[in-house]
Enzyme design. Structure first.
Site, PDB file in Angstrom:
ATOM      1  N   LYS A 169      48.374  54.409 113.398  1.00 23.82           N
ATOM      2  CA  LYS A 169      47.573  55.196 114.251  1.00 23.82           C
ATOM      3  C   LYS A 169      46.456  55.256 114.177  1.00 23.82           C
ATOM      4  O   LYS A 169      45.973  55.167 113.186  1.00 23.82           O
ATOM      5  CB  LYS A 169      47.685  56.439 114.090  1.00 23.82           C
ATOM      6  CG  LYS A 169      49.108  56.822 114.970  1.00 23.82           C
ATOM      7  CD  LYS A 169      49.308  57.022 116.138  1.00 23.82           C
ATOM      8  CE  LYS A 169      50.359  57.608 117.298  1.00 23.82           C
ATOM      9  NZ  LYS A 169      50.868  59.209 116.804  1.00 23.82           N
ATOM     10  N   GLN A 215      59.778  61.109 104.927  1.00 24.28           N
ATOM     11  CA  GLN A 215      59.880  60.827 106.339  1.00 24.28           C
ATOM     12  C   GLN A 215      59.577  59.374 106.413  1.00 24.28           C
ATOM     13  O   GLN A 215      59.239  59.128 105.448  1.00 24.28           O
ATOM     14  CB  GLN A 215      58.845  61.177 107.975  1.00 24.28           C
ATOM     15  CG  GLN A 215      57.697  61.287 107.022  1.00 24.28           C
ATOM     16  CD  GLN A 215      57.001  62.609 107.630  1.00 24.28           C
ATOM     17  OE1 GLN A 215      57.672  63.238 108.654  1.00 24.28           O
ATOM     18  NE2 GLN A 215      55.459  62.281 107.632  1.00 24.28           N
ATOM     19  N   ASP A 218      54.760  56.551 114.621  1.00 23.16           N
ATOM     20  CA  ASP A 218      54.777  55.320 113.591  1.00 23.16           C
ATOM     21  C   ASP A 218      55.566  56.321 112.204  1.00 23.16           C
ATOM     22  O   ASP A 218      55.277  55.417 111.041  1.00 23.16           O
ATOM     23  CB  ASP A 218      53.223  55.295 113.225  1.00 23.16           C
ATOM     24  CG  ASP A 218      52.075  56.513 112.897  1.00 23.16           C
ATOM     25  OD1 ASP A 218      52.992  57.627 113.859  1.00 23.16           O
ATOM     26  OD2 ASP A 218      51.742  57.363 112.192  1.00 23.16           O
ATOM     27  N   ASP A 223      56.366  68.928 103.241  1.00 25.89           N
ATOM     28  CA  ASP A 223      56.131  68.499 104.641  1.00 25.89           C
ATOM     29  C   ASP A 223      57.558  68.867 105.659  1.00 25.89           C
ATOM     30  O   ASP A 223      58.247  68.203 105.106  1.00 25.89           O
ATOM     31  CB  ASP A 223      55.554  67.033 104.832  1.00 25.89           C
ATOM     32  CG  ASP A 223      55.021  67.245 106.161  1.00 25.89           C
ATOM     33  OD1 ASP A 223      54.044  68.102 106.149  1.00 25.89           O
ATOM     34  OD2 ASP A 223      55.414  66.579 107.076  1.00 25.89           O
ATOM     35  N   ASN A 224      57.161  70.245 106.261  1.00 21.03           N
ATOM     36  CA  ASN A 224      58.525  70.010 107.800  1.00 21.03           C
ATOM     37  C   ASN A 224      59.861  69.958 107.052  1.00 21.03           C
ATOM     38  O   ASN A 224      60.989  69.371 107.412  1.00 21.03           O
ATOM     39  CB  ASN A 224      58.646  69.274 108.441  1.00 21.03           C
ATOM     40  CG  ASN A 224      56.978  68.859 109.577  1.00 21.03           C
ATOM     41  OD1 ASN A 224      56.376  69.792 109.971  1.00 21.03           O
ATOM     42  ND2 ASN A 224      56.726  67.943 109.803  1.00 21.03           N
ATOM     43  N   GLU A 242      56.405  73.878 103.554  1.00 23.57           N
ATOM     44  CA  GLU A 242      55.358  74.000 104.939  1.00 23.57           C
ATOM     45  C   GLU A 242      56.093  73.786 105.849  1.00 23.57           C
ATOM     46  O   GLU A 242      56.271  72.938 106.611  1.00 23.57           O
ATOM     47  CB  GLU A 242      54.677  72.646 105.234  1.00 23.57           C
ATOM     48  CG  GLU A 242      53.600  72.547 106.134  1.00 23.57           C
ATOM     49  CD  GLU A 242      53.599  71.198 107.212  1.00 23.57           C
ATOM     50  OE1 GLU A 242      52.798  71.505 108.407  1.00 23.57           O
ATOM     51  OE2 GLU A 242      54.592  71.150 106.694  1.00 23.57           O
ATOM     52  N   LYS A 273      43.086  62.288 108.371  1.00 24.55           N
ATOM     53  CA  LYS A 273      45.059  61.526 108.488  1.00 24.55           C
ATOM     54  C   LYS A 273      44.595  60.643 109.063  1.00 24.55           C
ATOM     55  O   LYS A 273      45.425  59.758 109.054  1.00 24.55           O
ATOM     56  CB  LYS A 273      45.979  62.421 109.276  1.00 24.55           C
ATOM     57  CG  LYS A 273      46.483  63.650 108.750  1.00 24.55           C
ATOM     58  CD  LYS A 273      47.881  64.010 109.851  1.00 24.55           C
ATOM     59  CE  LYS A 273      47.615  64.018 110.680  1.00 24.55           C
ATOM     60  NZ  LYS A 273      49.086  64.859 111.315  1.00 24.55           N
ATOM     61  N   TYR A 274      43.479  60.367 109.639  1.00 19.73           N
ATOM     62  CA  TYR A 274      43.450  58.668 110.343  1.00 19.73           C
ATOM     63  C   TYR A 274      41.976  58.324 109.695  1.00 19.73           C
ATOM     64  O   TYR A 274      42.375  56.879 110.986  1.00 19.73           O
ATOM     65  CB  TYR A 274      43.669  58.447 112.034  1.00 19.73           C
ATOM     66  CG  TYR A 274      44.695  59.673 112.150  1.00 19.73           C
ATOM     67  CD1 TYR A 274      45.769  59.351 112.527  1.00 19.73           C
ATOM     68  CD2 TYR A 274      44.634  61.095 112.627  1.00 19.73           C
ATOM     69  CE1 TYR A 274      47.220  59.916 112.940  1.00 19.73           C
ATOM     70  CE2 TYR A 274      45.573  62.057 113.608  1.00 19.73           C
ATOM     71  CZ  TYR A 274      47.224  61.062 113.180  1.00 19.73           C
ATOM     72  OH  TYR A 274      47.961  62.095 113.721  1.00 19.73           O
TER      73      TYR A 274
END
Length: 763
Positions: free
Chosen positions: A358, A418, A453, A488-489, A517, A627-628
């Protein structure tokens, strides 16, 4: 089949440290199989029994499909089918424990008869409640008992009737070390309570006066003649002498009956028997589980950073960026520690994939030099057990951890399960992902958001292999000094996986804290906590009105707090709510006060001090999201805004007041203005580590644009004060002092003061 002992299951993981070497990846076992050859892998010929909560066991296995059954040629009659079903249901019911002579029911905190242990932290005052009653009119009472990890009774507390007429009793117990504790409630007949109730009525009416007084004298003599009470506590000689003197006075027929009765019911007699009661027909409840963690599991302040941004530089001449590193990030630790935070939390530091990388603001066309999202984990340089070479090596990471500890900070790491399409797992374990009909691997989606991604893990095909590998990865980071993980998640992974993983880590490393989270449905959030997560992000971020804030504060500090410990974050790198987009500096101040004082654990995302409030159009997140891209910051610009000073003050106030490091001691107080919210935390002297009462009252103006005034209707009992008491209100933010009563008038202007933070002092 029975689960093997943890040392057999994970000897190679939990006992052998990962190599500390100045490389981007530590040595690791081959990924050609899902587990090391010397570690037995459970088969899936039969389902693995569900592990007990908090106990290490086998990784969750894929269930074996049930064999097909042949339809019966002849259906059974409805009556016979019902009878068979009822018999089966009765046989499946657990054995019923007989009810005690003094019934003890509805004990809390208990979930599903103790299936999920209640939670506590060292030094936390744990509220224990139960309904206790008996037949007839004789008095009964209750005692809460704290059972230590060694099975011995560690503490006892006489319970108080908190709902007269409803027989609901409460006491608080305070564990003093981590471990697997327990608690029970003992109901008992109270002969002194019965006599103390009946005697004044009969003596006042002239009924059986001498008999009643003699009954009291014999009861007090019996109490005095004990060398110890039934809990084993010795009776002080002074108390025994007091009770004998009272018995003598009850028998002194030269004095009026009323005076003799008064001697038997004096405050001193009541106090002696409250400390060492005469208990009859003691009826204990079962002992229920209570898992006790270190204090950081309950109370702490977190500061989130993207290490690559700290020290990153831009070359105007070439138009290129140079990344920050773990070494440059370590240089910012004194500033973070100076703000009073306990934990520095690092977003993922692993290699980042290049496939579908990204670009800025989540665009699909990354430009040369765009660093990509650190949540797209994995490249030819490694996966979750590796460090992106641009950030440094494990030697650099060890130096970062050491520098953090020198500043009094613990290090937390993001655990994002992930993968980028370039992660080694994708080629070596394609069965760990979801393959679509066209043969491609499904990427992550959270409509309308798409993450091309990122490939999410699929736990359906090889749960044992995934579980074992993730446990190995965690051990790598624990061996390098990580003491907390922000996950995360987690709601997108099976609860059975988390139950096993968290129990296994706890068995080997009980000091490690896991923060969930999971912004999802309440049932999933609560049960993630029940299976082992220490803390959870919450919906505080979206609770903005007076009614929403008051209701949510009461919810998270109530019964739910026995399992789900909240962590309040005003913003995150993913979330910038409309309130934060439009509230300006005052809005950031309001939310910081609510987060820091409304929950024992809170956190901020780096840049909060600079009031970063510009959203990306159409979404609730910042423009130019970190983040990017790289996002170095000018911290000198933060001082004039005042938010950094506020954060420092809030963390100092939290450290100074043990009441603010508790969860289940919050009371919301009504106010007359729709923008004023008030709440307090009270810790009585006998539960406080300081030995003194500690009470903090917070009044906040939720409107970041306008001044509001009104009356606060204080529950003085919740502040530890007597009815109609006046008290000294010391504002620990402004250092101003007021004289307040039960209905103080307040005025808060967001341009000068968004809140009162009051230390309650007796007048």
């Amino acid at each position: 089949m029975p689960a093997p002992a943890p040392v057999d299951r994970f000897g190679p993981v939990t006992s052998t440290p990962s190599p500390r070497q100045p490389a981007s990846r530590p040595a690791r076992p081959s990924r050609s199989t899902s587990a090391a050859a010397d570690v037995p892998v459970p088969t899936t010929s039969a389902p693995v029994p569900e592990p007990a909560p908090q106990t290490a066991s086998e990784p969750p296995a894929a269930p074996e499909p049930a064999p097909p059954t042949r339809r019966a040629r002849k259906a059974a009659s409805p009556a016979k089918a019902v009878a068979t079903a009822e018999a089966a249901a009765e046989a499946a019911r657990p054995a019923r424990a007989p009810i005690g002579r003094i019934p003890v029911v509805d004990v809390s905190p208990v979930a599903e008869a103790g299936r999920w242990p209640a939670k506590a932290a060292v030094g936390e005052a744990v509220p224990v409640r139960a309904t206790v009653f008996r037949e007839g009119h004789d008095a009964c009472a209750a005692t809460a008992v704290l059972v230590g990890p060694d099975g011995t009774d560690r503490a006892r507390a006489t319970m108080v009737d908190i709902a007269p007429g409803l027989d609901r009793y409460e006491a608080h117990l305070v564990p003093d070390e981590p471990g697997a504790w327990g608690f029970r409630v003992e109901g008992w007949s109270d002969p002194f309570g019965t006599w103390a109730h009946d005697a004044p009525l009969k003596v006042g009416a002239g009924v059986d006066v001498e008999l009643v007084l003699e009954e009291g004298a014999r009861l007090l003599t019996r109490a005095a003649d004990r060398t110890a009470d039934d809990a084993g506590a010795a009776i002080p000689e002074a108390d025994a002498r007091l009770l004998r003197d009272a018995a003598t006075a009850l028998r002194d027929d030269s004095r009026p009956a009323e005076a003799r009765l008064a001697a038997g019911l004096s405050a001193e007699v009541r106090a002696a028997l409250a400390a060492h009661p005469v208990r009859e027909l003691v009826s204990p409840s079962p002992t229920y589980p209570l898992v006790v963690d270190r204090p950081l599991a309950l109370a702490g302040s977190w500061y989130e950073i993207f290490p690559r941004s700290i020290g990153a530089t831009y070359d105007d001449a070439t138009g290129t960026w140079s990344t920050g590193t773990l070494r440059t990030a370590a240089e910012d630790l004194p500033r973070i520690a100076g703000l009073g935070f306990d934990v520095v939390y690092l977003t993922p530091i692993h290699p980042i994939g290049t496939t579908h990388r990204k670009g800025r603001n989540n665009t699909l066309d990354a430009k040369p030099g765009d660093p990509g999202s650190p949540y797209a984990i994995g490249s030819a340089d490694g996966g979750h057990d590796a460090i992106d070479p641009s950030l440094g090596t494990f030697e650099d990471f060890d130096a970062f951890v050491a520098a953090a500890r020198e500043q009094g900070l613990e290090v937390a790491l993001d655990l994002a399960l992930q993968c980028s399409p370039d992660h080694p797992w994708v080629a070596e374990h394609p069965e760990w992902f979801t393959t679509r009909l066209d043969g491609t691997i499904a990427y992550a989606e959270n409509p309308p958001k798409k993450y091309q991604d990122i490939y999410p893990l699929n736990f359906d095909n090889d749960p044992e292999g995934i579980a074992r590998e993730i446990r190995r990865v965690l051990q790598v980071w624990i061996d390098h000094g990580v003491t907390a993980f922000r996950v995360d998640n987690p709601h997108t992974k099976p609860l059975s996986f988390w139950q096993w993983l968290l129990a296994d880590v706890r068995a080997a490393h009980p000091e490690v804290v896991f923060l969930s989270e999971a912004f999802t449905r309440p049932a999933m959030m609560l049960n993630l906590a029940r299976v082992g997560f220490h803390q959870s992000y919450t919906y505080f971020t979206w609770r903005n009105t007076k009614e929403e804030v008051a209701e949510y504060l009461a919810e998270v500090s109530g019964e739910q707090g026995s399992w789900m410990r909240p962590s309040f974050w005003p913003t995150t790198h993913d979330i910038l709510t409309p309130y934060m987009q439009t509230g300006g500096t005052a809005g950031f101040a309001v939310r910081a006060v609510l987060a820091a004082l409304g929950s024992p654990t809170w956190g901020i995302y780096s840049g909060y001090e600079l009031v970063e409030d510009v959203p990306r159009p159409g979404v609730e997140e910042q423009i130019d999201n970190e983040k990017y891209e790289f996002k170095p910051r000018d911290w000198a610009a933060a001082e004039p805004l005042g938010i950094a000073r506020l954060l420092r003050s809030l963390n100092e106030i939290r450290r100074a007041h043990p009441a603010l490091r508790q969860l289940r001691n919050l009371t919301v107080h009504p106010t007359s203005d729709p923008s004023l919210v008030a709440f307090s935390r009270h810790l009585p002297a006998h539960l406080s580590p300081t030995g003194a009462d500690d009470t903090v009252l917070v009044v906040v103006n939720l409107d970041p644009r306008s001044a509001h005034d009104g009356v606060v209707d204080l529950d003085l009992a919740a502040l530890g004060l007597e009815p109609d008491a006046r008290f000294v209100a010391h504002d620990v933010l402004s250092q101003e002092v007021y004289a307040w009563d039960a209905r103080p008038w307040v005025r808060l202007d967001p341009y000068s003061r968004v809140a009162h933070v009051i230390r309650v002092e007796r007048a």
